[in-house]
Design a protein around this motif. Sequence first.
Motif, mmCIF file in Angstrom:
data_model
loop_
_atom_site.group_PDB
_atom_site.id
_atom_site.type_symbol
_atom_site.label_atom_id
_atom_site.label_comp_id
_atom_site.label_asym_id
_atom_site.label_seq_id
_atom_site.Cartn_x
_atom_site.Cartn_y
_atom_site.Cartn_z
ATOM 1 N N LYS A 100 40.748 27.133 -27.295
ATOM 2 C CA LYS A 100 39.466 26.440 -27.148
ATOM 3 C C LYS A 100 38.429 27.315 -26.454
ATOM 4 O O LYS A 100 37.239 27.221 -26.738
ATOM 5 C CB LYS A 100 39.655 25.136 -26.373
ATOM 6 C CG LYS A 100 40.411 24.074 -27.155
ATOM 7 C CD LYS A 100 40.389 22.749 -26.407
ATOM 8 C CE LYS A 100 40.806 21.585 -27.260
ATOM 9 N NZ LYS A 100 42.245 21.450 -27.490
ATOM 10 N N LYS A 141 40.144 20.510 -19.291
ATOM 11 C CA LYS A 141 40.838 20.644 -20.573
ATOM 12 C C LYS A 141 41.787 21.827 -20.586
ATOM 13 O O LYS A 141 41.409 22.923 -20.191
ATOM 14 C CB LYS A 141 39.757 20.898 -21.626
ATOM 15 C CG LYS A 141 39.924 20.176 -22.920
ATOM 16 C CD LYS A 141 38.767 20.461 -23.838
ATOM 17 C CE LYS A 141 37.938 19.208 -24.031
ATOM 18 N NZ LYS A 141 37.040 19.318 -25.200
ATOM 19 N N GLY A 145 45.617 22.676 -25.667
ATOM 20 C CA GLY A 145 46.114 21.315 -25.876
ATOM 21 C C GLY A 145 45.807 20.823 -27.285
ATOM 22 O O GLY A 145 44.935 21.346 -27.962
ATOM 23 N N THR A 146 46.560 19.810 -27.750
ATOM 24 C CA THR A 146 46.219 19.130 -29.008
ATOM 25 C C THR A 146 46.493 17.640 -28.830
ATOM 26 O O THR A 146 47.159 17.238 -27.877
ATOM 27 C CB THR A 146 47.081 19.589 -30.213
ATOM 28 O OG1 THR A 146 48.447 19.447 -29.858
ATOM 29 C CG2 THR A 146 46.783 21.013 -30.613
ATOM 30 N N GLN A 147 45.976 16.856 -29.760
ATOM 31 C CA GLN A 147 46.183 15.406 -29.805
ATOM 32 C C GLN A 147 45.720 14.708 -28.535
ATOM 33 O O GLN A 147 46.212 13.653 -28.175
ATOM 34 C CB GLN A 147 47.659 15.081 -30.065
ATOM 35 C CG GLN A 147 48.181 15.806 -31.299
ATOM 36 C CD GLN A 147 49.626 15.488 -31.619
ATOM 37 O OE1 GLN A 147 50.327 14.920 -30.779
ATOM 38 N NE2 GLN A 147 50.047 15.828 -32.812
ATOM 39 N N GLY A 148 44.782 15.312 -27.837
ATOM 40 C CA GLY A 148 44.200 14.668 -26.666
ATOM 41 C C GLY A 148 45.026 14.773 -25.396
ATOM 42 O O GLY A 148 44.586 14.377 -24.311
ATOM 43 N N GLN A 177 34.391 21.228 -18.338
ATOM 44 C CA GLN A 177 33.409 20.946 -19.382
ATOM 45 C C GLN A 177 32.557 19.734 -19.053
ATOM 46 O O GLN A 177 33.028 18.778 -18.456
ATOM 47 C CB GLN A 177 34.156 20.708 -20.698
ATOM 48 C CG GLN A 177 33.299 20.676 -21.926
ATOM 49 C CD GLN A 177 34.134 20.715 -23.189
ATOM 50 O OE1 GLN A 177 34.698 19.709 -23.589
ATOM 51 N NE2 GLN A 177 34.216 21.885 -23.809
ATOM 52 N N LYS A 178 31.308 19.824 -19.450
ATOM 53 C CA LYS A 178 30.399 18.696 -19.250
ATOM 54 C C LYS A 178 30.943 17.479 -19.985
ATOM 55 O O LYS A 178 31.370 17.574 -21.138
ATOM 56 C CB LYS A 178 29.026 19.049 -19.813
ATOM 57 C CG LYS A 178 27.980 17.984 -19.570
ATOM 58 C CD LYS A 178 26.681 18.345 -20.293
ATOM 59 C CE LYS A 178 25.592 17.349 -19.985
ATOM 60 N NZ LYS A 178 25.105 17.458 -18.597
ATOM 61 N N VAL A 180 30.244 14.533 -22.039
ATOM 62 C CA VAL A 180 29.128 14.061 -22.854
ATOM 63 C C VAL A 180 29.216 12.534 -22.894
ATOM 64 O O VAL A 180 29.844 11.935 -23.767
ATOM 65 C CB VAL A 180 29.170 14.691 -24.260
ATOM 66 C CG1 VAL A 180 27.997 14.227 -25.118
ATOM 67 C CG2 VAL A 180 29.159 16.207 -24.151
ATOM 68 N N ASP A 187 34.141 10.387 -31.511
ATOM 69 C CA ASP A 187 33.837 11.732 -31.988
ATOM 70 C C ASP A 187 33.804 11.755 -33.499
ATOM 71 O O ASP A 187 34.148 10.775 -34.160
ATOM 72 C CB ASP A 187 34.768 12.800 -31.398
ATOM 73 C CG ASP A 187 36.132 12.864 -32.062
ATOM 74 O OD1 ASP A 187 36.478 11.951 -32.822
ATOM 75 O OD2 ASP A 187 36.861 13.849 -31.820
ATOM 76 N N ARG A 211 39.256 9.236 -24.897
ATOM 77 C CA ARG A 211 39.634 10.182 -25.952
ATOM 78 C C ARG A 211 39.816 9.431 -27.271
ATOM 79 O O ARG A 211 40.512 8.418 -27.320
ATOM 80 C CB ARG A 211 40.955 10.884 -25.601
ATOM 81 C CG ARG A 211 40.848 11.760 -24.372
ATOM 82 C CD ARG A 211 42.209 12.133 -23.830
ATOM 83 N NE ARG A 211 42.975 10.947 -23.431
ATOM 84 C CZ ARG A 211 44.187 10.980 -22.919
ATOM 85 N NH1 ARG A 211 44.796 12.129 -22.757
ATOM 86 N NH2 ARG A 211 44.812 9.864 -22.583
ATOM 87 N N SER A 212 39.212 9.955 -28.307
ATOM 88 C CA SER A 212 39.208 9.214 -29.577
ATOM 89 C C SER A 212 40.282 9.685 -30.556
ATOM 90 O O SER A 212 40.307 9.238 -31.696
ATOM 91 C CB SER A 212 37.829 9.337 -30.213
ATOM 92 O OG SER A 212 37.412 10.677 -30.157
ATOM 93 N N ASN A 213 41.174 10.575 -30.103
ATOM 94 C CA ASN A 213 42.226 11.070 -31.010
ATOM 95 C C ASN A 213 43.011 9.904 -31.600
ATOM 96 O O ASN A 213 43.336 8.940 -30.900
ATOM 97 C CB ASN A 213 43.223 11.954 -30.245
ATOM 98 C CG ASN A 213 42.560 13.136 -29.609
ATOM 99 O OD1 ASN A 213 41.783 12.968 -28.681
ATOM 100 N ND2 ASN A 213 42.854 14.326 -30.083
ATOM 101 N N LEU A 250 31.039 16.049 -30.904
ATOM 102 C CA LEU A 250 30.568 14.905 -30.134
ATOM 103 C C LEU A 250 29.145 14.609 -30.584
ATOM 104 O O LEU A 250 28.408 15.508 -30.978
ATOM 105 C CB LEU A 250 30.576 15.235 -28.641
ATOM 106 C CG LEU A 250 31.957 15.414 -28.009
ATOM 107 C CD1 LEU A 250 31.834 16.049 -26.628
ATOM 108 C CD2 LEU A 250 32.695 14.080 -27.918
ATOM 109 N N MET A 259 33.432 20.558 -30.303
ATOM 110 C CA MET A 259 34.479 20.655 -29.287
ATOM 111 C C MET A 259 35.558 21.608 -29.719
ATOM 112 O O MET A 259 36.035 22.413 -28.956
ATOM 113 C CB MET A 259 35.130 19.289 -29.074
ATOM 114 C CG MET A 259 34.366 18.368 -28.201
ATOM 115 S SD MET A 259 35.294 16.852 -28.035
ATOM 116 C CE MET A 259 35.299 16.279 -29.706
ATOM 117 N N GLU A 260 35.994 21.441 -30.960
ATOM 118 C CA GLU A 260 37.053 22.334 -31.428
ATOM 119 C C GLU A 260 37.077 22.359 -32.939
ATOM 120 O O GLU A 260 36.516 21.501 -33.613
ATOM 121 C CB GLU A 260 38.416 21.920 -30.875
ATOM 122 C CG GLU A 260 38.842 20.544 -31.311
ATOM 123 C CD GLU A 260 40.332 20.308 -31.070
ATOM 124 O OE1 GLU A 260 41.059 21.261 -30.786
ATOM 125 O OE2 GLU A 260 40.754 19.150 -31.200
#
Length: 404
Positions: A100, A141, A145-148, A177-178, A180, A187, A211-213, A250, A259-260
């Motif tokens: 990231k 973060k 990482g993955t999946q939140g 990270q800021k 948002v 997302d 987290r919206s994952n 975002l 984000m990624e």
Amino acid sequence: MRLAILSRSLKAYSTRRLKEAALDRGMDVKVLDTLKFAIDLKRGAPDLYFRQKQLRSYDAVLPRIGASITYYGTAVVRQFQEMDVFCANTAHGIANSRDKLRSLQILARHHIGIPETTFVRDKKDVLPAIERVGGAPVIIKLIEGTQGIGVLLAETVKTAESIIELLQSQKQNILIQKFVAESRGKDIRAFVVGDRVVASMRRVAQGQEFRSNVHRGGIAEPVDLPEDYVEAAIRATQIMGLRVAGVDMLESATGPQIMEINSSPGLEGIETCTQLDVAGAIIDYIAAQVDFPEIDVRQRLTVSKGYGVSEIYVPEGSEYVGKQLSDTDLSEKDLNVLTLYRGHKVIPNPKMSRVLEPDDKLLCFGKLEAMKGMIPAKTRRRRRPVVQDLPDTPVTQTETSEDG
Ligand SMILES: Nc1ncnc2c1ncn2[C@@H]1O[C@H](COP(=O)(O)OP(=O)(O)O)[C@@H](O)[C@H]1O
Ligand SMILES: [Mg+2]
């Protein structure tokens, strides 16, 4: 056409759909387990073995490399590239996307919207870093990482500091990270194939979750993306060196913030949500591109001594301003203009009749000597001067810098 899908999970939805789509189009397709390859190197003959047998020739490769096997997976993809097989995503692109920090570093200079982010190591840098990205609440973060799972929201500066201290003591690399806030719990996932967004969805977190994952319970809905989101997703994918990617953004008050970028994006969520044939779009794209294997321009150019690619800047007041390309001395200097950058516009192979404007940038191929003195001023020179005497860094010998 012979296509190899590199995947460890034959039964996974994405693999099944891709294979199906390839078969539907009359391709000869095989799903090959990435970890069953052997990579052989000898002068002039890079080679691959699969399950102890020399690999038959393939026209194209579609890598689906899981995060847990990035190193071996990208080595296999790189070997295919060196054997001039078209790879839907390159090893370089996949490696970029897995980190990231590296992704954001690459995107930041291209004026693509990203959440303000810092990466620090020294304890004394933590508090100023949190403040520079807007203070608490703040996002912390893990870089890989993955999946939140590796994403935390710290409500106060104190909590943030202790989480960071804990993670760093565990040798984890983390980004600050800021947060948002206006995008809280939502997302956008844009699925990019080549220079198109073929499907997109908005994921919405449930309950108190930020987290919206989908793996965190996020629910997906199809979304019609505004042009600035489409453009950001495509440009980010290209800059990362990818052709098939899931871009996560975002929705900030100032537009899309990336984000990624995922180089092996899952198909199930997006196909179910949008009812679109994303697998088909990927396979069609590969079929259209297969004759153009990736060329590492820098690697090939080392052969012609003194020649290279560089960017020429046309500042306000330059003799080039207002002139047609044909009226400049570029061709006299044996320089070929490959691309013209004008603000957000990218103009490939510009016509000789095109008139130059202040702030244009020209990507040129030719004698490097001839381009000297025409390259753009380094970005760092534009920064405000910082007047500060830096003390010498005391050498603390607590850690060795040796590899291994
Ligand atoms: N800076 C941020 N501001 C607000 N929400 C964020 C921010 N970063 C991440 N999130 C939320 O956390 C989720 C996971 O973050 P992401 O960086 O995509 O990590 P992962 O690789 O684990 O999916 C995102 O989908 C988003 O909902
Ligand atoms: Mg994500």
